[in-house]
Design a protein around this motif. Structure first.
Motif, short mmCIF file in Angstrom:
data_model
loop_
_atom_site.label_atom_id
_atom_site.label_comp_id
_atom_site.label_asym_id
_atom_site.label_seq_id
_atom_site.Cartn_x
_atom_site.Cartn_y
_atom_site.Cartn_z
N ILE A 251 0.85 -1.19 0.00
CA ILE A 251 0.00 0.00 0.00
C ILE A 251 0.89 1.25 0.00
O ILE A 251 2.09 1.17 0.18
N MET A 252 0.24 2.41 -0.19
CA MET A 252 0.94 3.69 -0.12
C MET A 252 0.24 4.57 0.91
O MET A 252 -0.98 4.77 0.85
N LEU A 253 0.99 5.04 1.88
CA LEU A 253 0.43 5.96 2.87
C LEU A 253 1.06 7.34 2.65
O LEU A 253 2.27 7.45 2.42
N HIS A 254 0.24 8.38 2.69
CA HIS A 254 0.75 9.76 2.61
C HIS A 254 0.79 10.29 4.04
O HIS A 254 -0.25 10.57 4.63
N ILE A 255 2.00 10.39 4.58
CA ILE A 255 2.12 10.76 6.00
C ILE A 255 2.83 12.10 6.11
O ILE A 255 3.97 12.26 5.65
N ASN A 256 2.15 13.06 6.69
CA ASN A 256 2.70 14.41 6.89
C ASN A 256 3.30 14.95 5.58
O ASN A 256 4.38 15.54 5.56
N GLY A 257 2.57 14.70 4.47
CA GLY A 257 2.97 15.26 3.18
C GLY A 257 3.98 14.44 2.40
O GLY A 257 4.35 14.80 1.29
N GLU A 258 4.41 13.32 2.98
CA GLU A 258 5.38 12.48 2.27
C GLU A 258 4.79 11.11 1.95
O GLU A 258 4.02 10.57 2.74
N GLU A 259 5.19 10.57 0.80
CA GLU A 259 4.70 9.24 0.42
C GLU A 259 5.53 8.16 1.10
O GLU A 259 6.76 8.22 1.10
N HIS A 260 4.83 7.19 1.67
CA HIS A 260 5.52 6.07 2.32
C HIS A 260 4.94 4.76 1.81
O HIS A 260 3.86 4.36 2.23
N PRO A 261 5.65 4.07 0.90
CA PRO A 261 5.18 2.74 0.49
C PRO A 261 5.35 1.77 1.66
O PRO A 261 6.27 1.93 2.47
N LEU A 262 4.46 0.79 1.74
CA LEU A 262 4.52 -0.16 2.84
C LEU A 262 4.06 -1.52 2.34
O LEU A 262 3.07 -1.63 1.61
N ASP A 263 4.81 -2.55 2.72
CA ASP A 263 4.41 -3.92 2.41
C ASP A 263 4.32 -4.64 3.75
O ASP A 263 5.34 -4.99 4.33
N ALA A 264 3.11 -4.79 4.25
CA ALA A 264 2.97 -5.30 5.62
C ALA A 264 1.90 -6.38 5.69
O ALA A 264 1.01 -6.46 4.84
N ASP A 265 1.97 -7.19 6.73
CA ASP A 265 0.96 -8.20 7.03
C ASP A 265 -0.39 -7.48 7.21
O ASP A 265 -0.43 -6.39 7.79
N PRO A 266 -1.49 -8.09 6.74
CA PRO A 266 -2.80 -7.42 6.91
C PRO A 266 -3.13 -7.11 8.36
O PRO A 266 -3.92 -6.21 8.63
N ARG A 267 -2.53 -7.82 9.30
CA ARG A 267 -2.83 -7.58 10.72
C ARG A 267 -2.28 -6.26 11.22
O ARG A 267 -2.67 -5.81 12.30
N THR A 268 -1.38 -5.65 10.48
CA THR A 268 -0.70 -4.45 10.98
C THR A 268 -1.69 -3.30 11.16
O THR A 268 -2.33 -2.86 10.21
#
Lengths: 329, 169
Positions: free
Chosen positions: B3-20
């Motif tokens: 997924i991609m999270l936009h955190i405080n104006g910056e893009e952060h790609p993340l590949d995490a377990d669905p439980r996260t």
């Protein structure tokens, strides 16, 4: 939390078909994720319905309101039509949870939330709701928050929703879509099931069913009240709550609708108590009589015996306030 | 899942377990540690962040449910040397003791003040259709999802009252 697979539903059909095959639907997640963390529930597959187009609030042809299942509790409480015409619902929503939780919690999910019975939440304890046949420790145990009406020898847990209590008083209908794409509506009074000997079955939803909307009838005349009595001033579940719609005309009660939270396994309605009020001049004595009818079959479990006088006093106070008699008991 | 999270104006790609949870994604996967883990059950509010402008409990939602969402944490509200007016008010009013709940208190108050601007009522509003000024009672009710075990509530209320432009009662 136990591992699970996750998919995002692209359509209501995709959601209901997966749910029919055992997937658990997640919307706001504020109750479900709590239960999953504690492993009270451990779905193998979770289907996320949050991006489905079910967040509209729209007028119905007869002048009522259709509330999409994904309308957030905060948006519903903030909608001017709800604030103006369905005050009992706005007040019930605002009395529930916290600002953060209301921003997440949905209309459909709120109806499906589970009890906060301590024994249901504690996986080291028996609980007929969590593990059918294992027993009920609340009976004879710690039961201060438990039911005085509608319980059975198998379960005395209460339903935690404030919203559902107001919807009962408003006589709302619940719109449900199944895996075949058929829609049906169920009156909220027919939606919940008493525990009997199957306390794990809490409502009429079948595998594959998805709540798509709640439909409110056109606004009714009368004063609307929601009063919630709890252990702290905010952000706590109801010990007793009363939703009331009271229409007084020419010094007599022309119409009245009452629903109660915190005292039964389902949002509780007693048409006998309502009928007793019809056509009579409002008075504290009359309201006390209605409370006696309501509580006629009630049964305390020890620690929750206080709920009987508390329910009576709360009902008298709410109706006295709605009738303009002042709310002091 | 990716997924991609936009955190405080910056893009952060993340590949995490669905439980996260969103909170664990921020703190443990992306190093954004401002939001705190208190109860991890939505009862204390110390994990409060803004998602698409609204305050929520980051502990009670899955990161994978927020692909593409705009997330603001305390780090996005202000920084040392460039505090937001609310952060500045918390410092001057001593709106904390241990400080653990403070990031959640401030993110929650930012979201709460937007709700007030939008005219949302609370359960203590006298008039549902026209909620009045942000009294101390209103602040306490609207902030009831944020606990402070040090009991700094009077000063928290004072800081929020000032930042919201309300006069002392």
């Amino acid at each position: 939390m136990k591992p699970f697979t996750y998919t995002r539903a692209e359509s209501t059909g995709a959601a209901t078909r997966q749910a029919a095959h055992g997937a658990t639907i997640i919307a706001g997640g504020t109750n479900l994720l709590d239960l999953m963390k504690l492993e009270v529930t451990a779905p193998e597959h979770v289907i996320d319905v949050n991006r489905l187009p079910l967040a509209e609030l729209e007028q119905t042809p007869d002048g009522g309101l259709r509330i999409g299942a994904l309308v957030r509790n905060s948006d519903l409480a903030a909608d001017m039509r709800i604030r103006r015409d369905y005050k009992v619902l706005a007040n019930a929503l605002l009395a529930g949870a916290s600002g953060q939780l209301r921003n997440k919690a949905t209309t459909g999910g709120n109806l499906c939330q589970r009890t906060r019975c301590y024994y249901f939440y504690d996986t080291s304890m028996p609980c007929n709701k969590r593990e059918p046949g294992s027993g009920c420790q609340a009976i004879g145990g710690f039961n201060r928050i438990h039911a005085i009406l509608g319980g059975s020898e198998h379960c005395i847990a209460t339903h935690p929703s404030d919203m559902a209590v107001a919807l009962c008083a408003l006589q709302a209908e619940i719109e449900i879509e199944n895996a075949e794409g058929q829609r049906r509506t169920v009156a909220i009074g027919e939606f919940y099931r008493l525990p009997g000997d199957t306390p794990h079955i809490e409502n009429v939803l079948q595998p594959g069913d998805l709540i798509t909307a709640v439909v409110l009838p056109p606004p009714v005349a009368g004063e609307q009240r929601y009063r919630k009595v709890r252990d702290r001033a905010s952000f706590a579940f109801a010990l007793v709550s009363v939703a009331a719609i009271l229409d007084c005309r020419d010094g007599k009660i022309a119409d009245c609708s009452l629903a109660f939270g915190g005292i039964a396994p389902i949002p509780w309605r007693d048409t006998g108590a309502e009928h007793h009020l019809h056509g009579k001049p409002p008075s504290r004595e009359l309201f006390a009589e209605a409370a006696e009818i309501l509580l006629g079959d009630s049964r305390g479990q020890g620690s929750n015996d206080f709920k009987r006088p508390l329910t009576k006093r709360t009902l008298i106070a709410v109706l006295s306030d709605a009738a303009g008699l002042g709310d002091a008991t | 899942m990716r997924i991609m999270l936009h955190i405080n104006g910056e893009e952060h790609p993340l590949d995490a377990d669905p439980r996260t949870s969103l909170l664990d994604a921020l703190r443990n996967h992306l190093g954004v540690t401002g939001a705190k883990k208190g109860c991890d059950h939505g009862q204390c509010g110390s994990c409060t962040v803004l998602v698409n402008g609204r305050r929520i409990n980051a502990c009670l939602t899955l990161a994978c449910m927020h692909d593409g969402d705009e997330i603001v944490t305390i780090e996005g509200i202000g920084r040392p040397g460039a505090l937001s007016p609310l952060q500045d008010a918390f410092v001057r009013h001593d709106g904390y003791q241990c400080g653990y709940c403070t990031p959640g208190q401030i993110c929650s108050a930012v979201g709460m003040m937007e709700e007030v601007k939008a005219g949302w009522p609370s359960s203590v509003s006298d008039n549902l259709e026209a909620p009045g000024k942000l009294t101390d009672q209103e602040i306490s009710e609207r902030m009831s999802g944020n606990l402070c075990r040090c009991g700094a509530y009077p000063n928290i209320v004072a800081a929020i009252r000032e930042a919201a432009g309300e006069q002392t009662e």
